[in-house]
Structures are given as C-alpha cells and as structure tokens.
Write an enzyme that holds these catalytic residues in place. Structure first.
Site, PDB file in Angstrom:
ATOM      1  N   TYR A 135      33.428  29.700  37.332  1.00 17.82           N
ATOM      2  CA  TYR A 135      32.612  29.552  35.953  1.00 17.82           C
ATOM      3  C   TYR A 135      33.610  29.607  34.917  1.00 17.82           C
ATOM      4  O   TYR A 135      33.595  29.156  33.649  1.00 17.82           O
ATOM      5  CB  TYR A 135      31.375  29.954  35.568  1.00 17.82           C
ATOM      6  CG  TYR A 135      30.281  29.474  35.987  1.00 17.82           C
ATOM      7  CD1 TYR A 135      29.005  29.267  35.078  1.00 17.82           C
ATOM      8  CD2 TYR A 135      30.098  28.905  37.283  1.00 17.82           C
ATOM      9  CE1 TYR A 135      28.017  28.749  35.747  1.00 17.82           C
ATOM     10  CE2 TYR A 135      29.012  28.342  37.663  1.00 17.82           C
ATOM     11  CZ  TYR A 135      27.798  28.264  36.647  1.00 17.82           C
ATOM     12  OH  TYR A 135      26.543  27.471  37.104  1.00 17.82           O
ATOM     13  N   LYS A 205      31.722  37.741  49.511  1.00 18.59           N
ATOM     14  CA  LYS A 205      32.096  37.001  50.927  1.00 18.59           C
ATOM     15  C   LYS A 205      33.556  37.585  51.219  1.00 18.59           C
ATOM     16  O   LYS A 205      34.765  36.869  51.378  1.00 18.59           O
ATOM     17  CB  LYS A 205      32.461  35.711  50.638  1.00 18.59           C
ATOM     18  CG  LYS A 205      32.686  34.607  51.846  1.00 18.59           C
ATOM     19  CD  LYS A 205      31.626  34.798  52.873  1.00 18.59           C
ATOM     20  CE  LYS A 205      32.014  33.739  54.206  1.00 18.59           C
ATOM     21  NZ  LYS A 205      31.270  34.115  55.267  1.00 18.59           N
ATOM     22  N   ASP A 271      26.320  35.430  53.315  1.00 18.29           N
ATOM     23  CA  ASP A 271      25.546  34.515  54.168  1.00 18.29           C
ATOM     24  C   ASP A 271      24.500  35.256  54.908  1.00 18.29           C
ATOM     25  O   ASP A 271      23.530  34.766  54.962  1.00 18.29           O
ATOM     26  CB  ASP A 271      26.543  33.858  55.052  1.00 18.29           C
ATOM     27  CG  ASP A 271      27.709  34.702  55.531  1.00 18.29           C
ATOM     28  OD1 ASP A 271      28.148  35.397  55.095  1.00 18.29           O
ATOM     29  OD2 ASP A 271      28.066  34.136  56.744  1.00 18.29           O
TER      30      ASP A 271
END
Length: 406
Positions: A135, A205, A271
């Site tokens: 962003y 992640k 995930d």
C-alpha cells in the site's frame, strides 16, 4: 453551554449516501439516549466520484482540512478504478494522516447466516499495518524507463535478474520498516491488555520473505520482549524453555503464564493461518500483521461471520489521536437507491468512532441493538432473503430498541 463535537462525514459513492442516512438515525438515537448533554454536528464533506463530478477533485482540500481540524471522520465506500486512474482515496487518507493501524473487529451476530459450522468461534480483532508493504504504492509499469532501471539494478546486485519474462515484467517495492512494525505491535498489545484479550498472533510470510515479513515478525517479538516483559509470555520464551528443559517444562510455563493473566504472544505463517482460522478460529484473538496479509485476512474472516456488509473498520494513529472510521465494503452501484443495502458496517464503524471519543455507553447501546435486531431476524435482504426489510426500516428497528432499552 452544551459542548459540540463536529464529525466530518464522507458519505461515499454508490450506496454510501443511503447507508449514511440510515446510520445517522441510529447514531442520533444513541447519543440522545446516552449523551443528552453532548451535541454532535455531522459535517458532510466531499470525496469520491460525486466530489469529482462537482468539483473536479476526488479528494478536495476542504475535506483534508476538515479532518485535520477535527481529527476524526466517518466515511462510506468510495470509488477506486482498477488498473488505471487515480490511486485509492482510502490509501491517500491513511498516508496523509499517518493512520498506521487498520483495526478490524470480526465477530458473529446470532441470526446471521454463515458458510461455516461454528461462526460463534470467531472473535478476533485484526491490527493491519496501514502505511507500508504494497500500500506504499511504489510500482512501475513493465514498459517504463523506471522498470528498465530496476532490471538493470537487480542484475547488477544479484548477477542475474532471475525473472522468467523480463521484458514484460512490472515491478513493485514492498517496504517494511522496524519503526512501522514496532508501532503496530505496540498498538495491538496495548489494545489486548486494555481489553483483557488472551493473545496476540503475529501473522507473516517470513519463511520466504525473510528481510520484510520475517523482519516484521522479529521486530514484533522485540517489542513484546523488551517493552512488555512483565505482562506477556512469548512463543520464543516457550521454545527456549523447551530446548533447555524439555517440552513438559515449557508447557508448564505457558500454563502458569496463562493462569497469571499474561498475554500470550505467538506467530503464525500466513497460509497456515488461513487454514487454522477456518479449522480452529478460537485459537486466535488479536492479530498483528502486514498490510497485504491483513487485507486478505480481514475479508476472509468477515465471510465466516456473514460477509463484509457486517464488517467495520478503524484507521487510527494512537499517538496523534487521528482516526477515520469506515464501512469496509464496496460502493455496490447495482443496488444503490433501492433501499436494500445493509448499513451494519457503517453503523458498527460509528460505534468504533464513539468508543474512540470515549462515548462508550452510546457505542454499547448501538452494538446491543444491532445484535438484538439481527437475532430477531429483522434484517436486509443479504441476511434474510425470505423476509427482508429495507435499509431505512432496519435502522428504525435499531432506533426502537435503543430508545426502549432500560
């Protein structure tokens, strides 16, 4: 003299004006019932497509000035083109006022249909970093001079570009900083402690992106260990005890910390979090995560409790006190003007705004009335397709409950 608080309103595009009109009925009823000596001036300011059509500017200076003056605002959904045109107004507002924490409570209301068996197990508050990551908006088209510079730079630094289609590859930069990560984690921990929540989970992640997402994880743990050591128990401590003394000792230490009311700090690969938030959402409470992960997570969890039409959001800076509170769904132009849109997200965002201003009784009254109304199956067509009521009628049902409450 009755004190007056001015709150700028960005009504939004599409269904924005009608969900604002419905929400205002609810807000005014709650304020009259619980803060009769507090006058609120709702000041409508322009933004979005309607602002552009009348002023030639999607985010006029008058709107920025109003938010700067009053430090808060409530907004509906605003149009943002995909793949072309101006950048998101939401992102511009967050960057202008350094609203680094996007706070998204996700909980289920009885009476709301859900695609999962046990939506009542979902009760989380997402703290999504709001100014960095993708962003930040740092990217270049594949055929630009800047993209070629990036190709040349990467090749020089790494010895090869290492992308399969170099001539047709666009590039984006994913900045994640120590300062940005730490202030988000502080906000998440402070929130969790103040509200006696059980845990903060760092979602990342970092197994793949070690110097961005992995660094985010490490910096979040640093905050917990260095600044809150007497009030938290971290998964890193658990692992250290397990290595030195064994799994049984580590489990005993964790149990003792929990019994003492310490906040548990842990982390989860993103995930795996998506899987476990479906299988065992009760294991998660407050979540601190990076921007893109938080975008996905917030909407995925909203789906579990009935959809994004029930999803409020707050964009805040805990240091400055600036806050913009928003319905997090889209403009839904196909149903605009038909009195069928669900105003719940804006209503709940207003409740978050009232909490931010210290108007806790009014906020609680709004949430309780919404809960009771949904439980009674008095709801719009997205929730109750067999016997729906309209947008305005839904708001009026909340007003009746707020007015009648003891």
């Amino acid at each position: 003299m009755t004190p007056t608080t001015t709150i700028p309103i960005l009504e939004g595009d599409g269904i924005g004006p009608e969900i604002w009109a419905a929400s205002r009925l609810v807000f005014d009823a709650a304020l009259q019932r619980h803060l009769p000596n507090q006058r609120v001036e709702w000041r409508t300011v322009p933004a979005g497509q309607r602002a552009f059509d009348t002023t030639g500017d999607y985010l006029p200076t008058v709107t920025i000035d109003a938010i700067r003056q009053h430090k808060v605002a409530l907004k509906g959904p605003l149009t943002t083109p995909v793949g072309e045109g101006f950048r998101s107004i939401n992102v511009t507002l967050r960057k202008t006022f350094d609203l680094y924490a996007c706070v998204r409570p996700v909980t289920w209301f009885d009476g709301v249909p859900s695609p999962v068996r046990h939506p009542e197990r979902v009760d989380m508050v997402i703290f999504r970093e709001n100014t960095e990551d993708i962003y930040a908006g740092i990217e270049w088209a594949y055929d630009s001079t800047e993209a070629q510079t990036i190709r040349d730079t990467i090749t020089t630094l790494n010895g090869s570009l290492n992308v399969p289609f170099p001539s047709t590859t666009g590039f984006g930069i994913k900045p994640i900083s120590k300062d940005g990560s730490k202030r988000l984690m502080r906000a998440a921990i402070d929130f969790a402690i103040a509200r006696s929540r059980r845990s903060v989970t760092i979602v990342h992640k970092g197994n793949i992106m070690k110097f961005t997402e992995g660094a985010f994880r490490n910096w979040c743990y640093e905050v917990a260990i260095e600044e809150y050591s007497d009030r938290v128990f971290t998964w890193k401590t658990y692992e250290q005890i397990s290595r030195l003394e064994g799994a049984t000792a580590a489990r005993s230490a964790l149990d003792a910390a929990t019994a003492d009311g310490k906040l548990i700090i842990k982390d989860h690969i993103c995930d795996a979090f998506f899987q476990d938030s479906l299988l065992c959402p009760e294991n998660f409470d407050v979540v601190a995560t990076t921007n893109l992960n938080g975008d996905y997570i917030s909407d995925a969890l909203a789906a579990q409790v009935g959809g994004i039409g029930l999803s409020p959001g707050a964009n805040i800076n805990t240091a400055t006190g600036y806050g913009i509170f928003e319905a997090t769904h889209g403009t839904a132009p196909s149903i605009a003007g038909r009195n069928i849109a669900n105003p719940s997200a804006m209503i709940l965002s207003g409740a978050l705004l009232f909490d931010h201003l210290g108007w806790h009784h009014a906020s609680t009254a709004i949430t309780s009335a919404l809960s009771d109304t949904l439980r009674a199956r008095e709801s719009t067509v997205d929730i109750n397709p067999d016997n729906p009521i309209g947008t305005t009628e839904f708001a009026q049902a909340l007003v009746r409950r707020i007015t009648a409450a003891s």
